[in-house]
Design a protein around this motif. Structure first.
Motif, PDB file in Angstrom:
ATOM      1  N   TYR A  35       0.838  -1.203   0.000  1.00  0.00           N
ATOM      2  CA  TYR A  35       0.000   0.000   0.000  1.00  0.00           C
ATOM      3  C   TYR A  35       0.870   1.248   0.000  1.00  0.00           C
ATOM      4  N   ARG A  36       0.231   2.386  -0.305  1.00  0.00           N
ATOM      5  CA  ARG A  36       0.901   3.674  -0.233  1.00  0.00           C
ATOM      6  C   ARG A  36       0.939   4.120   1.231  1.00  0.00           C
ATOM      7  N   TYR A  37       2.047   4.713   1.635  1.00  0.00           N
ATOM      8  CA  TYR A  37       2.159   5.210   3.007  1.00  0.00           C
ATOM      9  C   TYR A  37       2.207   6.740   3.005  1.00  0.00           C
ATOM     10  N   ILE A  38       1.389   7.362   3.829  1.00  0.00           N
ATOM     11  CA  ILE A  38       1.441   8.827   3.955  1.00  0.00           C
ATOM     12  C   ILE A  38       1.623   9.206   5.425  1.00  0.00           C
ATOM     13  N   ASP A  39       2.664  10.025   5.658  1.00  0.00           N
ATOM     14  CA  ASP A  39       2.973  10.541   6.989  1.00  0.00           C
ATOM     15  C   ASP A  39       2.302  11.917   7.090  1.00  0.00           C
ATOM     16  N   ALA A  83       7.539  12.045  -2.781  1.00  0.00           N
ATOM     17  CA  ALA A  83       8.260  11.386  -3.871  1.00  0.00           C
ATOM     18  C   ALA A  83       8.874  10.101  -3.345  1.00  0.00           C
ATOM     19  N   VAL A  84       8.564   8.998  -4.001  1.00  0.00           N
ATOM     20  CA  VAL A  84       9.125   7.708  -3.581  1.00  0.00           C
ATOM     21  C   VAL A  84      10.569   7.611  -4.073  1.00  0.00           C
ATOM     22  N   GLN A  85      11.465   7.275  -3.158  1.00  0.00           N
ATOM     23  CA  GLN A  85      12.888   7.166  -3.480  1.00  0.00           C
ATOM     24  C   GLN A  85      13.214   5.752  -3.977  1.00  0.00           C
ATOM     25  N   PRO A  86      14.367   5.605  -4.649  1.00  0.00           N
ATOM     26  CA  PRO A  86      14.734   4.270  -5.146  1.00  0.00           C
ATOM     27  C   PRO A  86      14.767   3.209  -4.040  1.00  0.00           C
ATOM     28  N   ASP A  87      15.079   3.625  -2.785  1.00  0.00           N
ATOM     29  CA  ASP A  87      15.118   2.633  -1.700  1.00  0.00           C
ATOM     30  C   ASP A  87      13.734   2.411  -1.076  1.00  0.00           C
ATOM     31  N   GLY A  88      12.709   3.016  -1.676  1.00  0.00           N
ATOM     32  CA  GLY A  88      11.339   2.771  -1.206  1.00  0.00           C
ATOM     33  C   GLY A  88      10.857   3.779  -0.170  1.00  0.00           C
ATOM     34  N   GLU A 114      12.711  16.864   3.028  1.00  0.00           N
ATOM     35  CA  GLU A 114      12.619  15.781   4.011  1.00  0.00           C
ATOM     36  C   GLU A 114      13.550  16.002   5.220  1.00  0.00           C
ATOM     37  N   THR A 115      14.777  16.430   4.950  1.00  0.00           N
ATOM     38  CA  THR A 115      15.723  16.641   6.063  1.00  0.00           C
ATOM     39  C   THR A 115      15.319  17.870   6.872  1.00  0.00           C
TER      40      THR A 115
END
Ligand code: DC
Length: 234
Positions: free
Chosen positions: A33-37, A78-83, A95-96
């Protein structure tokens, strides 16, 4: 995922430092599933306000100015290559920045502004329109997705949450005392549960989880069991 599998909506709410984001992210990955924080969205609005001089040096937000700036604030993930997911503010990866102390210290009063909540809740509802989503926050099961098929309320003791936060801070090199962290946790619990706008409370149909004594693996297994129960019987 099997095309015929029914998609559901999963709401994860709970106190600060309860481990709910880790839990929600891992569950989303396990079931595809998609995760939203949702907390990241309140943090992004706060960062915008800080960078545009809309919060005074003593931490008081200029409510009217923040509310009129809302149409100029766009938030995406944005989904990163590491998920993992990164929060984008007007197209820029923040993000940071949004995890820094200056944002953490300023976010609570911004998250208490009714119009900010209304705008973000509308965005969150839209993100969940097609289901297949896990969202974590404070008001997800009560306000954002009152009809979510699975609602989890995370409920570790203040001492357990303070110890987790204390260890995280020490690992990052902060010199803090456990007692100070504990009193901060208790203070934030008080603000979260007593504010006028969407205070943190357990939805009546939420399943409570006290993860004080659970390993991550035990928690994952427990969550998957709840998920499968809903798909089978819910
Ligand atoms: O979970 P977090 O610490 O990233 O949340 C940041 C702030 O946003 C915190 O003050 C609680 C608030 N918040 C909220 O009011 N409603 C949500 N759905 C998520 C977070």
């Amino acid at each position: 995922m099997n095309k015929n599998t029914r998609l559901i909506t999963i709401a994860v709410d709970g106190y600060s430092s309860s481990g709910k984001s880790t839990m929600a992210r891992r569950l989303a990955a396990a079931v595809g599933y998609r995760y939203i924080d949702s907390g990241a969205m309140y943090r992004a609005v706060t960062l915008y306000a800080l960078d545009n001089g809309l919060i005074s040096t003593d931490g008081e937000p200029d409510k009217a100015a923040i509310v009129s700036a809302l149409p100029e604030i766009s938030i995406d993930f944005a989904v990163q290559p590491d998920g993992t997911q990164h929060t984008l503010l007007n197209g820029v990866d923040v993000e940071t920045e949004i995890r820094r102390l200056r944002v953490s210290n300023a976010v609570s009063p911004v998250a208490a502004i009714a119009e900010v909540r209304r705008a973000l809740v509308a965005m969150q509802k839209k993100m969940g329109e097609r289901k297949g989503i896990v969202m974590d926050g404070r008001d997800i099961g009560t306000v954002v997705f009152p009809d979510a098929e699975l609602k989890i309320f995370v409920d570790a003791s203040p001492e357990t949450r303070a110890m987790r936060r204390f260890k995280e801070l020490v690992e990052k090199g902060s010199q803090v005392s456990y007692e100070d962290v504990l009193s901060n946790v208790v203070h934030r619990d008080h603000i979260d549960t007593t504010r006028d706008e969407s205070p943190l409370r357990r939805a009546e149909d939420a399943i409570s989880l006290d993860n004080s004594l659970m390993s991550l693996e035990e928690q994952d297994a427990w969550l998957l069991k709840q998920f499968n129960k809903v798909l089978q019987f819910g």
